[in-house]
Design a protein around this motif. Sequence first.
Motif, PDB file in Angstrom:
ATOM      1  N   ALA A 163      47.040 -45.858  18.392  1.00  0.00           N
ATOM      2  CA  ALA A 163      47.933 -44.750  17.562  1.00  0.00           C
ATOM      3  C   ALA A 163      49.091 -44.190  18.342  1.00  0.00           C
ATOM      4  CB  ALA A 163      45.906 -43.835  18.456  1.00  0.00           C
ATOM      5  N   ASN A 164      49.589 -45.136  19.537  1.00  0.00           N
ATOM      6  CA  ASN A 164      50.350 -44.521  20.136  1.00  0.00           C
ATOM      7  C   ASN A 164      51.567 -44.684  18.936  1.00  0.00           C
ATOM      8  OD1 ASN A 164      51.425 -44.433  22.590  1.00  0.00           O
ATOM      9  ND2 ASN A 164      52.371 -46.927  23.214  1.00  0.00           N
ATOM     10  N   VAL A 165      52.551 -43.438  19.882  1.00  0.00           N
ATOM     11  CA  VAL A 165      53.893 -42.473  18.521  1.00  0.00           C
ATOM     12  C   VAL A 165      55.131 -43.012  19.567  1.00  0.00           C
ATOM     13  CG1 VAL A 165      55.037 -40.603  17.511  1.00  0.00           C
ATOM     14  CG2 VAL A 165      52.879 -41.290  16.652  1.00  0.00           C
ATOM     15  N   LEU A 166      55.965 -43.825  19.770  1.00  0.00           N
ATOM     16  CA  LEU A 166      57.235 -43.477  20.112  1.00  0.00           C
ATOM     17  C   LEU A 166      57.873 -42.605  20.223  1.00  0.00           C
ATOM     18  CD1 LEU A 166      56.295 -45.873  20.952  1.00  0.00           C
ATOM     19  CD2 LEU A 166      58.342 -47.533  21.322  1.00  0.00           C
ATOM     20  N   THR A 167      58.846 -41.943  20.960  1.00  0.00           N
ATOM     21  CA  THR A 167      59.312 -40.606  21.542  1.00  0.00           C
ATOM     22  C   THR A 167      61.119 -41.228  21.945  1.00  0.00           C
ATOM     23  OG1 THR A 167      58.065 -38.919  20.882  1.00  0.00           O
ATOM     24  CG2 THR A 167      60.478 -38.928  20.810  1.00  0.00           C
ATOM     25  N   PHE A 168      62.008 -40.997  21.052  1.00  0.00           N
ATOM     26  CA  PHE A 168      63.110 -41.738  21.344  1.00  0.00           C
ATOM     27  C   PHE A 168      64.131 -41.179  21.546  1.00  0.00           C
ATOM     28  CE2 PHE A 168      63.270 -46.557  20.036  1.00  0.00           C
ATOM     29  CZ  PHE A 168      62.231 -46.828  19.748  1.00  0.00           C
ATOM     30  N   GLY A 169      64.870 -41.134  22.206  1.00  0.00           N
ATOM     31  CA  GLY A 169      65.715 -40.392  23.040  1.00  0.00           C
ATOM     32  C   GLY A 169      66.776 -40.554  21.712  1.00  0.00           C
ATOM     33  N   ALA A 170      68.741 -39.712  22.418  1.00  0.00           N
ATOM     34  CA  ALA A 170      69.249 -40.103  21.249  1.00  0.00           C
ATOM     35  C   ALA A 170      70.355 -41.797  22.058  1.00  0.00           C
ATOM     36  CB  ALA A 170      70.040 -38.637  21.854  1.00  0.00           C
ATOM     37  N   GLY A 171      70.115 -41.798  22.949  1.00  0.00           N
ATOM     38  CA  GLY A 171      70.588 -42.823  23.521  1.00  0.00           C
ATOM     39  C   GLY A 171      71.846 -43.234  23.727  1.00  0.00           C
ATOM     40  N   SER A 172      72.282 -43.805  24.850  1.00  0.00           N
ATOM     41  CA  SER A 172      74.297 -44.185  25.311  1.00  0.00           C
ATOM     42  C   SER A 172      74.580 -45.170  25.279  1.00  0.00           C
ATOM     43  CB  SER A 172      73.525 -44.308  27.393  1.00  0.00           C
ATOM     44  OG  SER A 172      72.740 -43.412  27.664  1.00  0.00           O
ATOM     45  N   ARG A 173      75.909 -44.601  24.200  1.00  0.00           N
ATOM     46  CA  ARG A 173      76.735 -45.195  23.726  1.00  0.00           C
ATOM     47  C   ARG A 173      77.962 -45.752  24.894  1.00  0.00           C
ATOM     48  NH1 ARG A 173      78.517 -46.332  18.715  1.00  0.00           N
ATOM     49  NH2 ARG A 173      77.413 -44.183  17.836  1.00  0.00           N
ATOM     50  N   LEU A 174      77.395 -47.457  25.268  1.00  0.00           N
ATOM     51  CA  LEU A 174      78.521 -47.821  26.183  1.00  0.00           C
ATOM     52  C   LEU A 174      79.196 -49.735  25.212  1.00  0.00           C
ATOM     53  CD1 LEU A 174      79.084 -49.189  29.067  1.00  0.00           C
ATOM     54  CD2 LEU A 174      76.340 -51.277  28.631  1.00  0.00           C
ATOM     55  N   THR A 175      80.113 -49.044  25.795  1.00  0.00           N
ATOM     56  CA  THR A 175      81.529 -49.412  25.797  1.00  0.00           C
ATOM     57  C   THR A 175      82.773 -50.190  26.854  1.00  0.00           C
ATOM     58  OG1 THR A 175      82.273 -48.129  23.068  1.00  0.00           O
ATOM     59  CG2 THR A 175      83.577 -49.248  24.174  1.00  0.00           C
ATOM     60  N   VAL A 176      82.619 -51.233  26.638  1.00  0.00           N
ATOM     61  CA  VAL A 176      82.993 -52.277  27.147  1.00  0.00           C
ATOM     62  C   VAL A 176      84.149 -52.778  26.765  1.00  0.00           C
ATOM     63  CG1 VAL A 176      82.640 -54.084  29.439  1.00  0.00           C
ATOM     64  CG2 VAL A 176      80.661 -53.314  28.194  1.00  0.00           C
TER      65      VAL A 176
ATOM     66  N   LYS B 227      72.513 -40.566  16.043  1.00  0.00           N
ATOM     67  CA  LYS B 227      71.592 -39.833  17.109  1.00  0.00           C
ATOM     68  C   LYS B 227      70.248 -40.832  17.174  1.00  0.00           C
ATOM     69  CE  LYS B 227      72.750 -35.899  16.000  1.00  0.00           C
ATOM     70  NZ  LYS B 227      72.969 -34.539  15.983  1.00  0.00           N
ATOM     71  N   GLY B 228      69.127 -40.671  18.092  1.00  0.00           N
ATOM     72  CA  GLY B 228      67.920 -41.702  18.465  1.00  0.00           C
ATOM     73  C   GLY B 228      67.383 -41.335  17.151  1.00  0.00           C
ATOM     74  N   LEU B 229      66.002 -41.876  17.071  1.00  0.00           N
ATOM     75  CA  LEU B 229      65.311 -42.245  15.515  1.00  0.00           C
ATOM     76  C   LEU B 229      64.061 -41.155  16.019  1.00  0.00           C
ATOM     77  CD1 LEU B 229      66.875 -44.948  16.997  1.00  0.00           C
ATOM     78  CD2 LEU B 229      64.062 -46.415  15.378  1.00  0.00           C
ATOM     79  N   THR B 230      63.597 -40.904  14.587  1.00  0.00           N
ATOM     80  CA  THR B 230      63.145 -39.631  14.582  1.00  0.00           C
ATOM     81  C   THR B 230      61.660 -40.291  13.636  1.00  0.00           C
ATOM     82  OG1 THR B 230      64.462 -38.238  14.217  1.00  0.00           O
ATOM     83  CG2 THR B 230      62.137 -37.464  12.988  1.00  0.00           C
ATOM     84  N   SER B 231      60.548 -40.423  14.653  1.00  0.00           N
ATOM     85  CA  SER B 231      59.360 -40.821  13.822  1.00  0.00           C
ATOM     86  C   SER B 231      58.662 -40.384  12.393  1.00  0.00           C
ATOM     87  CB  SER B 231      58.084 -41.021  14.511  1.00  0.00           C
ATOM     88  OG  SER B 231      57.215 -41.609  14.378  1.00  0.00           O
ATOM     89  N   LEU B 232      58.906 -40.697  11.401  1.00  0.00           N
ATOM     90  CA  LEU B 232      58.411 -40.288  10.335  1.00  0.00           C
ATOM     91  C   LEU B 232      56.579 -40.736   9.750  1.00  0.00           C
ATOM     92  CD1 LEU B 232      61.516 -41.748   7.967  1.00  0.00           C
ATOM     93  CD2 LEU B 232      60.876 -39.068   9.242  1.00  0.00           C
ATOM     94  N   LEU B 233      56.466 -41.642  10.057  1.00  0.00           N
ATOM     95  CA  LEU B 233      54.944 -41.626   9.301  1.00  0.00           C
ATOM     96  C   LEU B 233      54.644 -42.671  10.615  1.00  0.00           C
ATOM     97  CD1 LEU B 233      54.764 -41.663   5.047  1.00  0.00           C
ATOM     98  CD2 LEU B 233      53.953 -40.187   7.417  1.00  0.00           C
ATOM     99  N   LEU B 234      53.391 -42.578  10.850  1.00  0.00           N
ATOM    100  CA  LEU B 234      52.450 -44.362  11.500  1.00  0.00           C
ATOM    101  C   LEU B 234      51.737 -44.163  10.514  1.00  0.00           C
ATOM    102  CD1 LEU B 234      52.146 -44.668  15.125  1.00  0.00           C
ATOM    103  CD2 LEU B 234      50.187 -44.932  13.875  1.00  0.00           C
TER     104      LEU B 234
END
Lengths: 110, 116
Positions: free
Chosen positions: B102-115, A42-49
């Motif tokens: 105050a910036n919070v990054l939201t991540f996607g689940a990712g793309s798994r690449l296998t070469v 899975k991706g990353l989930t932010s917990l605390l900042l």
Amino acid sequence: KQEVTQIPAALSVPEGENLVLNCSFTDSAIYNLQWFRQDPGKGLTSLLLIQSSQREQTSGRLNASLDKSSGRSTLYIAASQPGDSATYLCALNSGYALNFGKGTSLLVTP
Amino acid sequence: GAGVSQSPSNKVTEKGKDVELRCDPISGHTALYWYRQSLGQGLEFLIYFQGNSAPDKSGLPSDRFSAERTGGSVSTLTIQRTQQEDSAVYLCASSLAGFSGANVLTFGAGSRLTVL
């Protein structure tokens, strides 16, 4: 360049224990510090900042602290549960990059 | 959208082929980031977009890597002439603004690449 170290790399505890994850960094000129959780595949989930001007943040059973002078942050997890099993990552925002540690892999056993 | 969407979720390719990875950020997020996570390694910063422009491309590992963002929304990471060392999970994140307090990054689940 900001170096971020997380100790321990892996941790296994029985359910119900309180535990502390450590994060250390070399450059105290940061905007904020963020703790993330990553579940397998899975991706990353932010917990605390935590902002640079803050000392700690709390969310439920999680408490994160920040001590810029010593270059350290801790993530405290109270009354651990099997669902807490994941990899925990800390990340430092230096204003131009978000630098991650390699994470602590946590296993909470029933 | 409700979250950051990445496609494909998994990609297996042969050495030497080109691949494109797509990231669809949260609607309204002006900043978009690409990271790479190799097995046993931490997250490696690749590139960051503010709107359509990329202030910092220094994280791209080689000139085989390129990224673009059009319309301030979707971004594509392209890897040309893939090598086995390119195998990794490529993560995209978005935020309301760039690197700021105050910036919070939201991540996607990712793309798994296998070469292969």
